[in-house]
Design an enzyme around this catalytic site. Sequence first.
Site, PDB file in Angstrom:
ATOM      1  N   HIS A 265       0.859  -1.180   0.000  1.00 32.34           N
ATOM      2  CA  HIS A 265       0.000   0.000   0.000  1.00 32.34           C
ATOM      3  C   HIS A 265       0.898   1.234   0.000  1.00 32.34           C
ATOM      4  O   HIS A 265       2.025   1.196   0.489  1.00 32.34           O
ATOM      5  CB  HIS A 265      -0.874  -0.039   1.266  1.00 32.34           C
ATOM      6  CG  HIS A 265      -1.943   0.993   1.343  1.00 32.34           C
ATOM      7  ND1 HIS A 265      -1.683   2.308   1.676  1.00 32.34           N
ATOM      8  CD2 HIS A 265      -3.289   0.909   1.168  1.00 32.34           C
ATOM      9  CE1 HIS A 265      -2.821   2.985   1.694  1.00 32.34           C
ATOM     10  NE2 HIS A 265      -3.811   2.167   1.389  1.00 32.34           N
ATOM     11  N   ASP A 342       2.977  -4.816   8.137  1.00 33.58           N
ATOM     12  CA  ASP A 342       1.714  -4.094   7.995  1.00 33.58           C
ATOM     13  C   ASP A 342       0.581  -5.116   8.057  1.00 33.58           C
ATOM     14  O   ASP A 342       0.341  -5.854   7.103  1.00 33.58           O
ATOM     15  CB  ASP A 342       1.696  -3.340   6.669  1.00 33.58           C
ATOM     16  CG  ASP A 342       0.380  -2.614   6.413  1.00 33.58           C
ATOM     17  OD1 ASP A 342      -0.534  -2.711   7.259  1.00 33.58           O
ATOM     18  OD2 ASP A 342       0.256  -1.971   5.355  1.00 33.58           O
ATOM     19  N   GLN A 345      -4.609  -5.371   6.682  1.00 35.81           N
ATOM     20  CA  GLN A 345      -5.556  -6.208   5.949  1.00 35.81           C
ATOM     21  C   GLN A 345      -5.622  -7.623   6.496  1.00 35.81           C
ATOM     22  O   GLN A 345      -6.372  -8.452   5.969  1.00 35.81           O
ATOM     23  CB  GLN A 345      -5.163  -6.254   4.470  1.00 35.81           C
ATOM     24  CG  GLN A 345      -5.340  -4.951   3.739  1.00 35.81           C
ATOM     25  CD  GLN A 345      -6.785  -4.523   3.620  1.00 35.81           C
ATOM     26  OE1 GLN A 345      -7.704  -5.337   3.618  1.00 35.81           O
ATOM     27  NE2 GLN A 345      -7.017  -3.223   3.521  1.00 35.81           N
ATOM     28  N   LYS A 368     -10.417  -1.399  10.210  1.00 38.24           N
ATOM     29  CA  LYS A 368     -10.347  -2.591   9.373  1.00 38.24           C
ATOM     30  C   LYS A 368     -10.744  -3.852  10.149  1.00 38.24           C
ATOM     31  O   LYS A 368     -10.811  -4.940   9.570  1.00 38.24           O
ATOM     32  CB  LYS A 368      -8.917  -2.764   8.827  1.00 38.24           C
ATOM     33  CG  LYS A 368      -8.432  -1.618   7.931  1.00 38.24           C
ATOM     34  CD  LYS A 368      -9.186  -1.555   6.619  1.00 38.24           C
ATOM     35  CE  LYS A 368      -8.728  -0.396   5.739  1.00 38.24           C
ATOM     36  NZ  LYS A 368      -7.391  -0.561   5.184  1.00 38.24           N
ATOM     37  N   CYS A 506      -4.849   2.612  -3.632  1.00 40.16           N
ATOM     38  CA  CYS A 506      -3.595   3.100  -3.051  1.00 40.16           C
ATOM     39  C   CYS A 506      -2.513   2.027  -3.137  1.00 40.16           C
ATOM     40  O   CYS A 506      -1.719   1.831  -2.209  1.00 40.16           O
ATOM     41  CB  CYS A 506      -3.797   3.541  -1.594  1.00 40.16           C
ATOM     42  SG  CYS A 506      -4.891   4.955  -1.424  1.00 40.16           S
TER      43      CYS A 506
END
Length: 548
Positions: A265, A342, A345, A368, A506
């Site tokens: 991202h 990260d 997600q 999220k 993104c």
Amino acid sequence: MNTNNFSMDGLPDVALLEKLANQFFSSLQPGSEASPLYEAVSPAPDPLLHQGSVSDVTQAPTSLPDPHFANNGGVPSSVAGSGISPSALSRQPASADPSFEQELQRALKGIPHSSYSAQLPFQGLSYYFLPEQQSAITGAIPQSLDINRVRADFPILQEHVNGRRLIWLDNAATTQKPRSVIERISQFYEHENSNIHRAAHELAARATDAYEAAREKVRRFLNAASTNEIVFVRGATEAINLVAKSWGEQFLQPGDEIILSHLEHHANIVPWQQLAQQKGLQIKVIPVDEDGQLILSAYQQLLSNKTKLVSFTQVSNALGTVTPVRQIVELAHQAGAKVLVDGAQAVSHMRADVQWLDCDWYVFSGHKVFGPTGIGVLYGKEALLNETQPWQGGGNMIKDVTFEHTQYQLAPGRFEAGTGNIADAVGLGAAIDYVDHIGIDAIQQYEHYLLVYATQLLKEVPGLRLIGTAPDKTSVLSFVLKDFTTEQVGAALNQEGIAVRAGHHCAQPILRRFGVESTVRPSLAFYNSCADIDALAESLLRLRRSRI
């Protein structure tokens, strides 16, 4: 109705889910746009939304053999542990795979109950998935799940758009919020609102207790060693910037190298580019193959004694690819590099165990994972956080200040300058309570089979090309449709009440890797059903027929 017949670690009615899957796989004709299933599809009443139970779900062991990715229920294992993806199944039509129904049944029955949820300290909050249960949740975990009650927990899923029931398939952008989260935030503002720490009055004590209780819930959710390793921030983006502006500026030197992946991202690219330009660093990129999975042999060749940081996503927001986090971390540590993962997600789809992963930092956003916007988490190893200088100064993060000198708090306080987003941190804690009562392992397995179901349907839409078919994949179905722009597809689906993302997400570098500038991206959550997918497929087929 007997409340003991419900479990937040069970699944929707297995018999009905099997029936729907079997109906589809037995009736679908390759390449046909007019199979019996498509004729029957309607965005009206959801056939999965009825009362049912799974009576033979067995109690799980108190611990999983693999604390991060459990291969339960006969789901084939894979390098990242998420279970084999639809792209790894036969490329033949779904009806050619007679084992699907049996595999589905075994997997759903084998999903373990959450051992953590029984330990959560509830304080009188209402959970609407339990009928006629308005007090604290205690005792044994019930034995089945009614998906209708789960969906009823999310007020916005009762919304109508363009005269149709809302079908929310934009979960990778943001997830919807259960009523328990909404009411917990309201409860905070009605009964606890105060600034935290230091004050002597009752509301300050209530607010402080609620805020720090949320930190403890996050610690358990990530299996961090200490609450001192949990820093509240605005979201994953701010967490990455925090590491770049604090640790990166303090420790990285000209000529040092940062490794990113092609899947990232923009939030995990731009801060490192800014730092590289400022300090004379070099950025290297792990490539992906034609399915969208990282090429580990190429990654190993990128590592050197100049590598100081590896920063990469656990799950691609654009493709759904699940990366082999533990392998990447181990190789980076062997090279002497630090690792940031990260998890934005990932956390709503699979178990996140930071001690097992052994990453140095882990970041995610509350919105999220069914929590509020404007709140997120930076996990960092405690010693690493304490040797890092803060990136912002102000109140709350100091131990002592004179005009000549400032002494900072230890972590996490040194990174929480000023008045934080107290109410939404409490709301995030409520969201974690909700997820844990359903059971993250149950969520992972259910969404896996929903992804299989959705992928097989979309593959039958003429002119539809899936972007991202990695063997390890979760909950994202990016595609392009021949003769239509992504904006046209998104607008057409919106007219049917179906919410998807249409754009570059993104994540322009990875989309350009596959020769596209944008995709349509349906993305799944545990409150989605096969009927949602049926409505999506039917809408796409109608759109396709409009050009024939």
